[in-house]
Motif scaffolding. Structure first.
Motif, PDB file in Angstrom:
ATOM      1  N   VAL A 154      -0.301  -3.838 -46.866  1.00  0.00           N
ATOM      2  CA  VAL A 154      -1.679  -4.514 -46.493  1.00  0.00           C
ATOM      3  C   VAL A 154      -2.759  -3.318 -45.706  1.00  0.00           C
ATOM      4  N   MET A 155      -2.402  -2.130 -45.641  1.00  0.00           N
ATOM      5  CA  MET A 155      -3.140  -1.204 -45.031  1.00  0.00           C
ATOM      6  C   MET A 155      -4.130  -0.822 -45.855  1.00  0.00           C
ATOM      7  N   ASP A 156      -4.129  -0.825 -47.265  1.00  0.00           N
ATOM      8  CA  ASP A 156      -5.296  -0.572 -47.834  1.00  0.00           C
ATOM      9  C   ASP A 156      -6.118  -1.562 -48.362  1.00  0.00           C
ATOM     10  N   VAL A 157      -6.242  -2.713 -47.922  1.00  0.00           N
ATOM     11  CA  VAL A 157      -7.087  -3.667 -48.010  1.00  0.00           C
ATOM     12  C   VAL A 157      -8.369  -3.629 -47.024  1.00  0.00           C
ATOM     13  N   ILE A 158      -9.213  -2.783 -47.559  1.00  0.00           N
ATOM     14  CA  ILE A 158     -10.232  -2.246 -46.439  1.00  0.00           C
ATOM     15  C   ILE A 158     -11.712  -2.951 -47.084  1.00  0.00           C
ATOM     16  N   ASP A 159     -12.432  -3.490 -46.289  1.00  0.00           N
ATOM     17  CA  ASP A 159     -13.844  -3.760 -46.667  1.00  0.00           C
ATOM     18  C   ASP A 159     -14.576  -3.824 -45.559  1.00  0.00           C
ATOM     19  N   GLU A 160     -15.940  -4.226 -45.840  1.00  0.00           N
ATOM     20  CA  GLU A 160     -16.938  -4.008 -44.786  1.00  0.00           C
ATOM     21  C   GLU A 160     -16.961  -2.847 -44.013  1.00  0.00           C
ATOM     22  N   ARG A 213       3.491   6.122 -42.785  1.00  0.00           N
ATOM     23  CA  ARG A 213       2.199   5.987 -43.731  1.00  0.00           C
ATOM     24  C   ARG A 213       1.278   5.173 -43.052  1.00  0.00           C
ATOM     25  N   GLN A 214      -0.082   5.671 -43.077  1.00  0.00           N
ATOM     26  CA  GLN A 214      -1.023   4.761 -42.344  1.00  0.00           C
ATOM     27  C   GLN A 214      -2.431   5.260 -43.022  1.00  0.00           C
ATOM     28  N   PHE A 215      -3.412   4.153 -42.785  1.00  0.00           N
ATOM     29  CA  PHE A 215      -4.654   4.492 -43.287  1.00  0.00           C
ATOM     30  C   PHE A 215      -5.482   5.363 -42.188  1.00  0.00           C
ATOM     31  N   ARG A 216      -6.132   6.551 -42.723  1.00  0.00           N
ATOM     32  CA  ARG A 216      -6.783   7.433 -41.781  1.00  0.00           C
ATOM     33  C   ARG A 216      -8.387   7.299 -42.415  1.00  0.00           C
ATOM     34  N   PRO A 217      -9.098   6.665 -41.480  1.00  0.00           N
ATOM     35  CA  PRO A 217     -10.682   6.561 -41.996  1.00  0.00           C
ATOM     36  C   PRO A 217     -11.261   7.803 -42.306  1.00  0.00           C
ATOM     37  N   ALA A 218     -10.814   9.158 -41.428  1.00  0.00           N
ATOM     38  CA  ALA A 218     -11.349  10.316 -41.752  1.00  0.00           C
ATOM     39  C   ALA A 218     -10.950  10.990 -42.928  1.00  0.00           C
ATOM     40  N   VAL A 219      -9.751  10.582 -43.559  1.00  0.00           N
ATOM     41  CA  VAL A 219      -9.531  10.934 -44.855  1.00  0.00           C
ATOM     42  C   VAL A 219     -10.201  10.116 -45.782  1.00  0.00           C
ATOM     43  N   GLY A 241      -9.386   1.159 -50.389  1.00  0.00           N
ATOM     44  CA  GLY A 241      -8.790   1.697 -48.978  1.00  0.00           C
ATOM     45  C   GLY A 241      -7.691   2.599 -49.328  1.00  0.00           C
ATOM     46  N   ILE A 242      -7.110   2.366 -50.378  1.00  0.00           N
ATOM     47  CA  ILE A 242      -5.728   3.286 -50.747  1.00  0.00           C
ATOM     48  C   ILE A 242      -6.007   4.930 -50.754  1.00  0.00           C
ATOM     49  N   ARG A 243      -7.524   5.153 -50.831  1.00  0.00           N
ATOM     50  CA  ARG A 243      -7.883   6.814 -51.000  1.00  0.00           C
ATOM     51  C   ARG A 243      -7.595   7.159 -49.543  1.00  0.00           C
ATOM     52  N   GLY A 244      -7.409   6.359 -48.387  1.00  0.00           N
ATOM     53  CA  GLY A 244      -7.482   6.774 -47.050  1.00  0.00           C
ATOM     54  C   GLY A 244      -6.033   6.661 -46.737  1.00  0.00           C
ATOM     55  N   ILE A 338       7.142  18.282 -52.279  1.00  0.00           N
ATOM     56  CA  ILE A 338       6.438  19.483 -51.810  1.00  0.00           C
ATOM     57  C   ILE A 338       5.927  20.338 -52.918  1.00  0.00           C
ATOM     58  N   LYS A 339       6.342  19.870 -54.322  1.00  0.00           N
ATOM     59  CA  LYS A 339       6.074  20.630 -55.519  1.00  0.00           C
ATOM     60  C   LYS A 339       4.841  20.293 -56.161  1.00  0.00           C
ATOM     61  N   GLN A 340       4.166  19.121 -55.532  1.00  0.00           N
ATOM     62  CA  GLN A 340       2.829  18.476 -56.481  1.00  0.00           C
ATOM     63  C   GLN A 340       1.636  19.654 -55.766  1.00  0.00           C
ATOM     64  N   SER A 341       0.848  19.297 -56.746  1.00  0.00           N
ATOM     65  CA  SER A 341      -0.284  20.415 -56.463  1.00  0.00           C
ATOM     66  C   SER A 341      -1.334  19.813 -55.405  1.00  0.00           C
ATOM     67  N   GLU A 342      -1.391  18.546 -55.192  1.00  0.00           N
ATOM     68  CA  GLU A 342      -2.235  17.817 -54.084  1.00  0.00           C
ATOM     69  C   GLU A 342      -1.344  16.727 -53.505  1.00  0.00           C
ATOM     70  N   VAL A 343      -1.576  16.781 -52.234  1.00  0.00           N
ATOM     71  CA  VAL A 343      -0.833  15.573 -51.446  1.00  0.00           C
ATOM     72  C   VAL A 343      -1.707  15.138 -50.386  1.00  0.00           C
ATOM     73  N   ASN A 344      -1.753  13.796 -50.133  1.00  0.00           N
ATOM     74  CA  ASN A 344      -2.703  13.275 -48.937  1.00  0.00           C
ATOM     75  C   ASN A 344      -1.911  13.233 -47.876  1.00  0.00           C
ATOM     76  N   CYS A 345      -1.795  14.314 -47.229  1.00  0.00           N
ATOM     77  CA  CYS A 345      -1.110  14.648 -45.776  1.00  0.00           C
ATOM     78  C   CYS A 345      -1.440  15.664 -45.042  1.00  0.00           C
ATOM     79  N   PRO A 346      -1.379  15.678 -43.802  1.00  0.00           N
ATOM     80  CA  PRO A 346      -1.752  16.751 -43.040  1.00  0.00           C
ATOM     81  C   PRO A 346      -0.943  18.089 -43.170  1.00  0.00           C
ATOM     82  N   GLY A 347      -1.523  19.270 -42.704  1.00  0.00           N
ATOM     83  CA  GLY A 347      -0.671  20.192 -42.800  1.00  0.00           C
ATOM     84  C   GLY A 347       0.632  20.318 -42.042  1.00  0.00           C
ATOM     85  N   GLY A 348       0.295  19.551 -40.670  1.00  0.00           N
ATOM     86  CA  GLY A 348       1.715  19.535 -39.996  1.00  0.00           C
ATOM     87  C   GLY A 348       2.955  19.134 -40.643  1.00  0.00           C
TER      88      GLY A 348
END
Length: 364
Positions: A154-160, A213-219, A241-244, A338-348
């Motif tokens: 349900v985290m990615d159900v974002i509106d308004e 796993r969580q929704f990050r508004p800044a991302v 919302g899944i983009r975040g 870790i072998k993917q070319s792009e990941v939605n995660c922080p460097g930490g």
């Protein structure tokens, strides 16, 4: 007389073969004690939090045990689905948040199956195209399916979604720094943030890393092209919302006067549900993140947990608006991730995974 004796003997034999009556357990019905707790500790508008419900039940009925906690959690989830209880705050999954008694039986509108599932707060399987989330989706869905449960996403159900200038904040303080470097005057815009901790968690029983796993508004916001950020309102149909959603280490800010390891222990319990002893925590490193904007200090720990340390579902603190999904990552999935070319995660997270592979990962 002989016939009477035979009859008596037969009656005795019948009594002997009757199974013994099961001892009646004096535990009151879960529905009754949960409703009683909500009535006594909840308000008419906001209801009662799960923590207060359990505290009332444990103290009133003297049922402070793990089985009671499981029964309470299961009943709350079932009662929400059936309409006996109403969730008052947040669209969290499971037995988390605030609940109140339903005044009347809930009736659902006649809609298609997919829309109905979304209104109920769950879907059976969501199509995820973001490569950094694909592993999470596949692993999580299969495990839930084996247990015969529906998968809650349900985290990615974002509106308004709207954007406005930041005037004040309790978390972020913007500044403009004036300085001289090699006798040249310069300025730099920056923000100050809380110090934080993060934890690499490895379950030795399951041989899996425990992530969140969580929704990050800044991302989410920075993933929208600049030309589509001009309007105050963001088009969530075009940018769902899944983009975040991000995959991260368990972490939290340092906002208490406690040792960093104690705060790390609290975060592991709140976010992931493991009550790990302090002596199990090992400091990995302290480093700076966001060096171009914040330069905030973060300390990373490592802890090994077992299934016996699992005392709750985790998910964060509902009262603080946290909505966190616990993710288990196997060693095979880690290698693919870790072998993917792009990941939605922080460097930490990436540093933590590399450190784990080098120092702690099982060799077999």
């Amino acid at each position: 007389m002989e016939g009477v004796a035979v009859q008596i003997k037969q009656e005795i034999n019948e009594e002997e073969i009757k199974p013994p009556l099961k001892k009646k357990y004096n535990r009151p019905p879960t529905s009754r004690i949960v409703h009683d707790a909500i009535i006594n500790v909840g308000s008419k508008e906001k209801g009662a939090s799960v923590q207060k419900i359990k505290k009332y039940i444990f103290s009133t009925y003297r049922l402070d045990d793990r089985k009671t906690e499981i029964l309470i959690n299961n009943y709350i989830k079932k009662a929400v689905r059936s309409g006996k209880l109403i969730r008052c705050s947040g669209s969290r999954k499971g037995a988390q948040g605030f609940f109140k008694l339903a005044t009347q039986k809930r009736t659902l509108p006649t809609v298609d199956k997919k829309t109905l599932q979304q209104q109920e707060g769950y879907i059976e399987k969501r199509s995820i195209t973001n490569p950094s989330l694909q592993l999470v989706k596949e692993e999580g869905c299969e495990e839930e399916r084996r247990r015969g449960c529906r998968v809650t996403v349900v985290m990615d159900v974002i509106d308004e979604v709207t954007v406005e200038p930041l005037l004040t904040s309790q978390f972020v303080k913007p500044y403009r720094l004036h300085y001289k470097q090699n006798d040249v005057k310069k300025i730099w815009d920056l923000v100050t943030l809380h110090e934080s901790v993060s934890v690499i968690i490895y379950n030795t029983d399951k041989k899996k890393l425990i992530l969140v796993r969580q929704f990050r508004p800044a991302v989410y916001y920075n993933g929208i092209p600049p030309e589509d950020r001009v309007d105050v309102t963001i088009d969530t149909t075009k940018y769902p919302g899944i983009r975040g959603l991000t995959l991260e280490l368990c972490a939290g800010i340092v906002d208490k006067r406690k040792d960093l390891v104690e705060i790390a222990k609290e975060e592991v319990l709140e976010e992931c549900g493991y009550d790990a002893p302090l002596e199990k925590f090992e400091k990995v490193i302290t480093y700076r993140s966001g060096v171009g904007v914040s330069g905030d200090r973060q300390t990373m720990f490592y802890v090994e947990v077992t299934d016996s340390m699992k005392v709750s579902d985790g998910g964060g603190v509902a009262e603080e608006g946290e909505m966190i999904e616990v993710v288990e990552l196997s060693m095979a999935e880690l290698q693919v991730f870790i072998k993917q070319s792009e990941v939605n995660c922080p460097g930490g997270l990436l540093f933590g995974l590399m450190w784990f592979l080098q120092h702690k990962a099982p060799k077999d």
